[in-house]
Design a protein around this motif. Structure first.
Motif, PDB file in Angstrom:
ATOM      1  N   LYS A  17       0.778  -1.315  -0.062  1.00  0.00           N
ATOM      2  CA  LYS A  17       0.023   0.104   0.089  1.00  0.00           C
ATOM      3  C   LYS A  17       0.734   1.301  -0.052  1.00  0.00           C
ATOM      4  O   LYS A  17       1.965   1.280   0.761  1.00  0.00           O
ATOM      5  CB  LYS A  17      -0.857   0.021   1.277  1.00  0.00           C
ATOM      6  N   ALA A  18       0.320   2.192  -0.782  1.00  0.00           N
ATOM      7  CA  ALA A  18       1.340   3.491  -0.473  1.00  0.00           C
ATOM      8  C   ALA A  18       0.221   4.544  -0.740  1.00  0.00           C
ATOM      9  O   ALA A  18      -0.943   4.627  -1.336  1.00  0.00           O
ATOM     10  CB  ALA A  18       2.070   3.764  -2.147  1.00  0.00           C
ATOM     11  N   TRP A  19       0.534   5.644  -0.132  1.00  0.00           N
ATOM     12  CA  TRP A  19      -0.363   6.980   0.171  1.00  0.00           C
ATOM     13  C   TRP A  19       0.636   8.060   0.296  1.00  0.00           C
ATOM     14  O   TRP A  19       1.634   8.110   0.591  1.00  0.00           O
ATOM     15  CB  TRP A  19      -1.457   6.752   1.095  1.00  0.00           C
ATOM     16  N   GLU A  20       0.031   9.130  -0.174  1.00  0.00           N
ATOM     17  CA  GLU A  20       0.832  10.615  -0.028  1.00  0.00           C
ATOM     18  C   GLU A  20       0.526  11.059   1.149  1.00  0.00           C
ATOM     19  O   GLU A  20      -0.505  11.201   1.757  1.00  0.00           O
ATOM     20  CB  GLU A  20       0.413  11.525  -1.197  1.00  0.00           C
TER      21      GLU A  20
END
Length: 50
Positions: free
Chosen positions: A40-43
């Motif tokens: 998972k990646a998020w800013e």
């Protein structure tokens, strides 16, 4: 960057990208094969927005 393994180990490291628009991550080990079941990646917002 924070990496969690099996919901119990966490490694945190400051990352300073050198490319103008970095959009990839590499996963590797020294000696053994690796399997990533999910990622998972998020800013994130900066701490100081001013």
């Amino acid at each position: 960057m924070e990496v969690f393994v099996d919901d119990c180990q966490c490694a945190t490291h400051a990352v300073y990208p050198t490319l103008p628009d970095p959009v990839s991550v590499s996963v590797f080990t020294k000696d053994e094969a690796i399997k990533v079941d999910s990622a998972k990646a998020w800013e994130m917002f900066p701490i100081n927005q001013w």
